[in-house]
Design an enzyme around this catalytic site. Structure first.
Site, short mmCIF file in Angstrom:
data_model
loop_
_atom_site.label_atom_id
_atom_site.label_comp_id
_atom_site.label_asym_id
_atom_site.label_seq_id
_atom_site.Cartn_x
_atom_site.Cartn_y
_atom_site.Cartn_z
N HIS A 22 3.17 6.09 -1.66
CA HIS A 22 3.87 7.18 -0.97
C HIS A 22 5.39 7.04 -1.03
O HIS A 22 6.07 7.39 -0.07
CB HIS A 22 3.41 7.24 0.49
N HIS A 64 0.82 -1.21 0.00
CA HIS A 64 0.00 0.00 0.00
C HIS A 64 0.86 1.26 0.00
O HIS A 64 0.61 2.18 -0.78
CB HIS A 64 -0.91 -0.01 1.23
N LYS A 123 -4.84 10.17 -8.55
CA LYS A 123 -4.50 10.38 -7.14
C LYS A 123 -4.65 11.86 -6.85
O LYS A 123 -3.92 12.70 -7.39
CB LYS A 123 -3.07 9.93 -6.85
#
Length: 340
Positions: free
Chosen positions: A231, A216, A274
């Site tokens: 990230h 993730h 995003k």
């Protein structure tokens, strides 16, 4: 008769409070050291080998009360200084281009005509922790609901990545701090917990083992037709280089003039949008892992404030509450730098 009654009353009281013959301390984790006790639950008990029998069961790995906000800031500042593998301004050149307001992040407008990354040095990417991370990033099915297969080679890549991070000053400093707090008794225990915390599989969709904290946060996922997580700057660079990622704009640019910096970005990844994706830019893999792990271990599911080069930054972490590992420990669900 009165003595017997008193003894029975005291025994029942102790049991009701969670005590047993070995002195259980359920609900009292982080309690200060008391020399009158036969065993202990303070942060040093693992180091001194005088913990109560159920210390780990009741208190888990995280003696949260023993790590202050000031200590987190002090340690994060040290990790920042020890990040010798961070990119230099000659090894990494970026072109952030258009800065938009927070009210415009959902507009889906491509406001930047050029790629984000202008130059990334091959010398930087050849460093051991970078190579280890790059080997992991292609191991995942990005869409949630698709079961993740983890063959032995990928397990080995996980082990290599964790061991390489522990071979750095950043990894060693984090472990030494957590060990000094009694949270981990050995480096092998720490590495094994990191492996479960970051790479242990759980289900984000349809009950299938389709996700992990690492996937993730570092690799990114697609859930509900949107980009979820994602990230890590190296994954951004790789996907942009492969033509899979289109950088749109940024809504936050941190105050740092050297790396690591922080960007809050808008981008399209293989057709999915995003709205705000924040990431450290130019940090080493070991730094990302250490900062996120520090905040997750000491402030799970909360905003954690770190200090980097004298600047305060919030790190938000989330716990995965639908399943667990070990004796009730929670997987990491997400972690990222917060942006206004």
């Amino acid at each position: 008769m009165m003595k017997i009654t008193l003894i029975l009353f005291l025994t029942i009281t102790l049991i009701s409070q969670g005590y047993s013959g070995s002195l259980s301390f359920k609900g009292r984790c982080g309690e200060p050291h008391n020399s009158l006790n036969d065993c202990h639950i303070d942060s040093q008990c693992q180091k001194l080998e005088d913990c109560c029998d159920d210390y780990k069961k009741q208190c888990g790995r995280r003696a949260l009360a023993s790590v202050s906000d000031a200590e987190i800031k002090s340690l994060s500042e040290m990790l920042y200084k020890l990040d010798h593998n961070r990119a230099t301004t000659s090894e990494l050149v970026i072109d952030p281009q258009t800065l938009i307001s927070s009210s415009e992040t959902g507009s889906r407008d491509d406001a930047s005509s050029r790629p984000l990354f202008k130059q990334v040095s091959s010398t930087l990417l050849s460093k051991p922790t970078y190579k280890a991370l790059l080997n992991l990033l292609d191991n995942y099915r990005r869409v949630t609901g698709e079961v993740e297969d983890v063959p032995s080679q990928e397990v080995q890549e996980q082990d290599t990545f964790l061991q390489q991070t522990m071979n750095t000053d950043v990894g060693r400093e984090l472990y030494n701090f957590l060990h000094s707090k009694g949270i981990y008794s050995s480096q092998s225990e720490f590495i094994q917990d990191l492996k479960m915390m970051w790479f242990g599989l759980y289900s984000r969709s349809s009950g299938k083992l389709d996700s992990s904290g690492f996937e993730h946060i570092f690799a990114g996922e697609i859930k509900g037709g949107k980009v979820s997580g994602f990230h890590n700057w190296l994954q951004l660079y790789l996907n942009e280089k492969q033509g899979l990622l289109n950088y749109y704009s940024h809504s936050f640019n941190g105050p740092w003039t050297t790396y690591p910096d922080v960007l809050g970005m808008q981008f399209e990844w293989d057709g999915y949008f995003k709205e705000v994706g924040s990431a450290f830019i130019g940090s080493s893999p070991e730094f990302d892992l250490a900062i996120y792990s520090l905040c997750y271990i000491t402030r799970p599911g909360k905003k954690c404030y770190v200090s980097l080069g004298g600047q305060t930054l919030g790190i938000q972490t989330y716990t995965w509450d639908n399943s667990s590992y070990g004796d009730g420990k929670k997987y990491i669900a997400s972690a990222y730098p917060t942006t206004p």
